[in-house]
Design an enzyme around this catalytic site. Structure first.
Site, PDB file in Angstrom:
ATOM      1  N   ILE A  13       0.846  -1.203   0.000  1.00 11.88           N
ATOM      2  CA  ILE A  13       0.000   0.000   0.000  1.00 11.88           C
ATOM      3  C   ILE A  13       0.882   1.254   0.000  1.00 11.88           C
ATOM      4  O   ILE A  13       0.629   2.223  -0.714  1.00 11.88           O
ATOM      5  CB  ILE A  13      -0.950  -0.004   1.215  1.00 11.88           C
ATOM      6  CG1 ILE A  13      -1.848  -1.249   1.178  1.00 11.88           C
ATOM      7  CG2 ILE A  13      -1.805   1.265   1.238  1.00 11.88           C
ATOM      8  CD1 ILE A  13      -2.719  -1.446   2.403  1.00 11.88           C
ATOM      9  N   ASN A  33      12.231  -0.559   6.463  1.00  4.47           N
ATOM     10  CA  ASN A  33      13.394  -1.417   6.758  1.00  4.47           C
ATOM     11  C   ASN A  33      13.597  -2.471   5.665  1.00  4.47           C
ATOM     12  O   ASN A  33      14.507  -3.307   5.759  1.00  4.47           O
ATOM     13  CB  ASN A  33      13.275  -2.084   8.136  1.00  4.47           C
ATOM     14  CG  ASN A  33      12.120  -3.046   8.218  1.00  4.47           C
ATOM     15  OD1 ASN A  33      11.447  -3.295   7.225  1.00  4.47           O
ATOM     16  ND2 ASN A  33      11.868  -3.582   9.404  1.00  4.47           N
ATOM     17  N   ASP A  52      14.825   0.787  10.727  1.00  4.65           N
ATOM     18  CA  ASP A  52      13.767   0.098  11.439  1.00  4.65           C
ATOM     19  C   ASP A  52      13.083   1.094  12.365  1.00  4.65           C
ATOM     20  O   ASP A  52      13.756   1.841  13.084  1.00  4.65           O
ATOM     21  CB  ASP A  52      14.404  -1.040  12.245  1.00  4.65           C
ATOM     22  CG  ASP A  52      13.358  -2.061  12.626  1.00  4.65           C
ATOM     23  OD1 ASP A  52      13.524  -3.226  12.249  1.00  4.65           O
ATOM     24  OD2 ASP A  52      12.353  -1.673  13.278  1.00  4.65           O
ATOM     25  N   TYR A 143      -3.508  -9.083  15.675  1.00  6.44           N
ATOM     26  CA  TYR A 143      -3.203  -7.989  14.740  1.00  6.44           C
ATOM     27  C   TYR A 143      -4.187  -6.827  14.976  1.00  6.44           C
ATOM     28  O   TYR A 143      -3.772  -5.669  15.139  1.00  6.44           O
ATOM     29  CB  TYR A 143      -3.292  -8.518  13.306  1.00  6.44           C
ATOM     30  CG  TYR A 143      -3.314  -7.450  12.259  1.00  6.44           C
ATOM     31  CD1 TYR A 143      -2.325  -6.470  12.205  1.00  6.44           C
ATOM     32  CD2 TYR A 143      -4.327  -7.409  11.300  1.00  6.44           C
ATOM     33  CE1 TYR A 143      -2.351  -5.477  11.238  1.00  6.44           C
ATOM     34  CE2 TYR A 143      -4.352  -6.432  10.324  1.00  6.44           C
ATOM     35  CZ  TYR A 143      -3.368  -5.467  10.311  1.00  6.44           C
ATOM     36  OH  TYR A 143      -3.404  -4.490   9.351  1.00  6.44           O
ATOM     37  N   LYS A 147      -3.593  -2.775  16.501  1.00  5.18           N
ATOM     38  CA  LYS A 147      -4.030  -1.532  15.855  1.00  5.18           C
ATOM     39  C   LYS A 147      -4.969  -0.738  16.768  1.00  5.18           C
ATOM     40  O   LYS A 147      -4.957   0.501  16.772  1.00  5.18           O
ATOM     41  CB  LYS A 147      -4.732  -1.846  14.534  1.00  5.18           C
ATOM     42  CG  LYS A 147      -3.813  -2.421  13.486  1.00  5.18           C
ATOM     43  CD  LYS A 147      -2.850  -1.351  12.948  1.00  5.18           C
ATOM     44  CE  LYS A 147      -1.994  -1.900  11.847  1.00  5.18           C
ATOM     45  NZ  LYS A 147      -1.231  -0.884  11.141  1.00  5.18           N
ATOM     46  N   ASP A 285      -9.841 -15.907  11.778  1.00  2.97           N
ATOM     47  CA  ASP A 285     -10.606 -15.435  10.618  1.00  2.97           C
ATOM     48  C   ASP A 285     -12.102 -15.345  10.935  1.00  2.97           C
ATOM     49  O   ASP A 285     -12.727 -16.370  11.225  1.00  2.97           O
ATOM     50  CB  ASP A 285     -10.449 -16.435   9.457  1.00  2.97           C
ATOM     51  CG  ASP A 285      -9.361 -16.049   8.490  1.00  2.97           C
ATOM     52  OD1 ASP A 285      -8.837 -14.928   8.600  1.00  2.97           O
ATOM     53  OD2 ASP A 285      -9.043 -16.881   7.621  1.00  2.97           O
TER      54      ASP A 285
HETATM   55  N1  UDP Z   1      -7.499 -17.342   2.347  1.00  7.60           N
HETATM   56  C1  UDP Z   1      -7.555 -18.638   1.878  1.00  7.60           C
HETATM   57  N2  UDP Z   1      -6.392 -19.232   1.485  1.00  7.60           N
HETATM   58  C2  UDP Z   1      -5.188 -18.615   1.530  1.00  7.60           C
HETATM   59  C3  UDP Z   1      -5.143 -17.278   1.989  1.00  7.60           C
HETATM   60  C4  UDP Z   1      -6.317 -16.680   2.395  1.00  7.60           C
HETATM   61  O1  UDP Z   1      -8.626 -19.246   1.819  1.00  7.60           O
HETATM   62  O2  UDP Z   1      -4.172 -19.223   1.169  1.00  7.60           O
HETATM   63  C5  UDP Z   1      -8.739 -16.685   2.785  1.00  7.60           C
HETATM   64  C6  UDP Z   1      -8.666 -16.196   4.226  1.00  7.60           C
HETATM   65  O3  UDP Z   1      -9.018 -17.218   5.112  1.00  7.60           O
HETATM   66  C7  UDP Z   1      -9.674 -15.039   4.196  1.00  7.60           C
HETATM   67  C8  UDP Z   1      -9.533 -14.487   2.771  1.00  7.60           C
HETATM   68  O4  UDP Z   1      -8.931 -15.535   2.004  1.00  7.60           O
HETATM   69  O5  UDP Z   1     -10.989 -15.514   4.351  1.00  7.60           O
HETATM   70  C9  UDP Z   1      -8.637 -13.265   2.694  1.00  7.60           C
HETATM   71  O6  UDP Z   1      -7.430 -13.552   3.373  1.00  7.60           O
HETATM   72  P1  UDP Z   1      -6.141 -12.649   3.254  1.00  7.60           P
HETATM   73  O7  UDP Z   1      -5.046 -13.344   4.008  1.00  7.60           O
HETATM   74  O8  UDP Z   1      -5.897 -12.333   1.811  1.00  7.60           O
HETATM   75  O9  UDP Z   1      -6.554 -11.293   3.943  1.00  7.60           O
HETATM   76  P2  UDP Z   1      -7.124 -11.014   5.441  1.00  7.60           P
HETATM   77  O10 UDP Z   1      -8.620 -11.122   5.340  1.00  7.60           O
HETATM   78  O11 UDP Z   1      -6.517 -12.017   6.359  1.00  7.60           O
HETATM   79  O12 UDP Z   1      -6.669  -9.630   5.730  1.00  7.60           O
END
Ligand code: UDP
Length: 329
Positions: A13, A33, A52, A143, A147, A285
């Site tokens: 980004i 970094n 860094d 994460y 934030k 997730d």
């Molecule tokens: N996802 C997936 N397989 C992968 C990577 C991601 O099914 O190898 C899914 C993940 O579980 C989420 C969506 O894709 O539902 C987006 O994940 P990503 O890591 O791109 O972004 P995040 O939502 O974690 O910021």
């Protein structure tokens, strides 16, 4: 000509933002970094400080005069899965780096601060409705927690020092510079779209679809994929809004897309099959994360340019096709 600092400006980004500011004729300093960023992602005339953000001396040195008109703090650890395996590192690194940058900004008298935040701040509604800017933060992973800590600390800095901050809570940044100069290249890559494209190109094993038993229309998780160029333009839009005080906004498209719908879009754009395997859910997730940007649009006049998923995927596909080794080759 304004003078801006972009932390993490060599990243995905950040490089799109640095390049946009540079095209506007602004003076841009990037501090990165290069652990995840790439020197090649920056125009040669952008000053890159390789340092860094955990190193306070280096951060303070980057703030040597002249004063910045604003700081864009994008540098961050940002992989949800990693944050669940190593929560203490995520909270420590993200908080310490942000505080070092904010303290240096305050000391320099630069009181406009834009910070990247995240959709992971929220425990989204199970009905799939877009999360609006007033939703109560309730992170479901470390994460997001890191934030939230940063946003809260900045609110105290506003009280004590008059720091005006804008927290932009991005949902899923995706796509690439439509002119094909900038792309998404993380090592290791954890994001859905680049992994799925590489699997399609036989450069990686089949994509693992994390979770097929969510209560969604096809059982896979729903996310809101917003084009990275629209995120970059949002950073410019929010600067003017900062004149009226601190703010927090969600940035998404209001449209949810399942993992399988992303794979279908890649299939349409590429004309190829996307090799994929069904796999268990990934820790941390949520089932659905979709943002309402209505408040941001109303308060800044910003308009996203990228509204069609296939157009967004096309930009990502074109870049990976042209850059098989990412920025490395
Ligand atoms: N996802 C997936 N397989 C992968 C990577 C991601 O099914 O190898 C899914 C993940 O579980 C989420 C969506 O894709 O539902 C987006 O994940 P990503 O890591 O791109 O972004 P995040 O939502 O974690 O910021």
């Amino acid at each position: 000509m304004a003078r801006y600092l972009v932390t993490g400006g060599a990243g995905f980004i950040g490089s799109h933002l640095a390049s946009l500011l540079h095209r506007h004729g602004d003076d841009v300093v990037v501090i990165d970094n290069l652990s995840l960023g790439h020197r090649a992602a920056l125009p040669p005339s952008v000053k890159l400080v390789v340092a860094d953000l955990a190193d306070r001396t280096a951060v303070n040195a980057a703030f040597a005069s002249p004063r910045f008109d604003a700081v864009f703090h994008l540098a961050s650890l940002s992989a949800v899965g990693d944050s669940m395996r190593d929560p203490l590192r995520y909270c420590r690194e993200n908080l310490v780096c942000a505080m070092n940058v904010a303290e240096a900004a305050v000391a320099q008298g630069c009181l406009r601060f834009v910070v990247s935040s995240t959709a992971s701040l929220f425990n989204p509604p199970t009905d799939g409705k877009p999360v609006d800017a007033d939703a109560r933060p309730d992170p479901q992973n470390a994460y997001g927690e890191s934030k939230l800590m940063i946003e809260r600390a900045l609110a105290w800095a506003e009280q004590a020092h008059g720091l005006r901050y804008a927290a932009l809570r991005f949902f899923n940044a995706a796509g690439c510079d439509p002119e094909g100069r900038l792309g998404e290249d993380h090592a290791p890559e954890t994001h859905l779209i680049p992994l799925a494209i590489d699997a399609t190109l036989d450069r990686r094993p089949p994509l693992s679809v994390f979770g097929t038993d969510y209560a969604t229309r096809d059982g896979t998780a729903i996310r809101d994929y917003i084009h990275v160029s629209d995120i970059a333009s949002a950073h410019l839009a929010v600067l003017e809004r900062l004149e009226r005080g601190s703010c927090r906004f969600n940035l998404g498209t209001g449209q949810g897309t399942t993992v399988l719908e992303i794979l279908q879009s890649i299939r349409r754009v590429s004309g190829r099959d996307v090799p994929a395997l069904m796999a268990p859910r990934r820790a941390g997730d949520p089932a659905v994360l979709v943002a309402s940007s209505e408040r941001f649009i109303a308060e800044t006049g910003w308009q996203p340019r990228w509204r069609r998923l296939d157009d967004l995927i096309q930009t990502a596909w074109s870049w990976r096709l042209a850059h098989p080794g990412g920025y490395g080759g």
